[in-house]
Design a protein around this motif. Structure first.
Motif, short mmCIF file in Angstrom:
data_model
loop_
_atom_site.label_atom_id
_atom_site.label_comp_id
_atom_site.label_asym_id
_atom_site.label_seq_id
_atom_site.Cartn_x
_atom_site.Cartn_y
_atom_site.Cartn_z
N SER A 112 0.82 -1.22 0.00
CA SER A 112 0.00 0.00 0.00
C SER A 112 0.85 1.27 0.00
O SER A 112 0.47 2.27 -0.59
N MET A 113 1.99 1.22 0.65
CA MET A 113 2.87 2.39 0.73
C MET A 113 3.69 2.58 -0.55
O MET A 113 4.07 3.70 -0.88
N PHE A 114 3.98 1.50 -1.26
CA PHE A 114 4.88 1.53 -2.41
C PHE A 114 4.52 2.59 -3.46
O PHE A 114 5.39 3.37 -3.86
N PRO A 115 3.26 2.66 -3.94
CA PRO A 115 2.96 3.62 -5.01
C PRO A 115 3.29 5.07 -4.65
O PRO A 115 3.69 5.85 -5.51
N ARG A 116 3.15 5.41 -3.40
CA ARG A 116 3.46 6.79 -2.97
C ARG A 116 4.92 7.15 -3.23
O ARG A 116 5.24 8.28 -3.58
N TYR A 117 5.79 6.18 -3.11
CA TYR A 117 7.23 6.45 -3.24
C TYR A 117 7.74 6.34 -4.68
O TYR A 117 8.89 6.65 -4.92
N VAL A 118 6.91 5.91 -5.60
CA VAL A 118 7.35 5.85 -7.00
C VAL A 118 6.66 6.89 -7.87
O VAL A 118 7.01 7.04 -9.03
N ARG A 119 5.67 7.60 -7.31
CA ARG A 119 5.04 8.68 -8.07
C ARG A 119 6.06 9.78 -8.29
O ARG A 119 6.80 10.14 -7.38
N PRO A 120 6.06 10.35 -9.50
CA PRO A 120 7.01 11.45 -9.76
C PRO A 120 6.72 12.66 -8.87
O PRO A 120 5.56 12.97 -8.58
N SER B 165 0.67 7.22 -13.98
CA SER B 165 -0.44 6.34 -14.32
C SER B 165 -0.19 4.92 -13.81
O SER B 165 -1.09 4.27 -13.27
N ALA B 166 1.02 4.42 -14.00
CA ALA B 166 1.36 3.07 -13.54
C ALA B 166 1.28 2.99 -12.01
O ALA B 166 0.81 1.98 -11.47
N ALA B 167 1.71 4.03 -11.32
CA ALA B 167 1.62 4.05 -9.86
C ALA B 167 0.16 4.05 -9.41
O ALA B 167 -0.20 3.37 -8.44
N ALA B 168 -0.68 4.78 -10.11
CA ALA B 168 -2.11 4.82 -9.76
C ALA B 168 -2.76 3.45 -9.99
O ALA B 168 -3.55 2.99 -9.16
N ARG B 169 -2.42 2.79 -11.10
CA ARG B 169 -2.96 1.45 -11.36
C ARG B 169 -2.50 0.47 -10.29
O ARG B 169 -3.28 -0.36 -9.81
N LEU B 170 -1.23 0.56 -9.92
CA LEU B 170 -0.70 -0.33 -8.89
C LEU B 170 -1.40 -0.08 -7.55
O LEU B 170 -1.71 -1.02 -6.82
#
Length: 175
Positions: free
Chosen positions: A25-33, A142-147
């Motif tokens: 759950s935390m991962f996408p936050r750290y890969v968003r530009p 977009s990929a981070a949002a999908r993830l």
């Protein structure tokens, strides 16, 4: 023996599935530009720190996935001991667990790996210049949002499994 199996099953679920759900759950936050430009993913700026944090969260997900195999293994053993392997609530739980495992193995972990590769490769806007993509910043966002969405579904599946394990529809225990 049943109490031992049930205890190991519950402990494995808490200690293995819990960290996966939190880290995923935390991962996408750290890969968003980031909005700020000029931060290098390998550097000491916010992007570099985010890349290291995302890599750590991915390792947590991968590592606990291996340990997480114990959850359904001890769950089936417990169900066999209790004689409930054919009960609808347990069959539904098994199906939901299989769906969650498939999401983790086929979508979440590979999605994290792809985003990490984009993040650590220095993601420039060369794709836009060559016309091969919509722009790496937009693609990564977009990929981070999908993830994040897929991870939310994964977490929801586990929440339903937990409720089924506690409520056990049709149970005569009064739970």
């Amino acid at each position: 023996m049943t109490k031992f199996l049930l205890s190991v099953h519950v402990l494995a679920a808490i200690l293995a599935i819990g960290p996966i759900t939190v880290a995923a759950s935390m991962f996408p936050r750290y890969v968003r530009p980031r909005a700020a430009e000029g931060d290098s993913p390998e550097g000491n700026g916010p992007e570099g720190e985010n890349a290291r944090t995302a890599a750590l969260l991915h390792r947590v997900c991968r590592g606990y996935t291996v340990v997480g195999v114990a959850v359904p293994a001890f769950g089936v053993a417990t169900g066999a001991q209790l004689g409930v392997l054919a009960d609808a609530w347990l069959l539904a739980s098994v199906m939901l667990t299989a769906a969650a495992a498939a999401l983790l193995l086929l979508a979440i972990l590979p999605g994290q790996q792809r985003l990490l590769a984009r993040l650590t490769d220095g993601d420039t806007d060369s794709e836009t210049a060559t016309g091969t993509g919509i722009g790496t910043v937009e693609a990564r966002r977009s990929a981070a949002a999908r993830l994040a969405m897929i991870t939310g579904i994964f977490n929801l599946l586990w929440a339903v499994v937990v409720v089924l394990m506690i409520v056990r529809p049709g149970s005569t225990t009064g739970a």
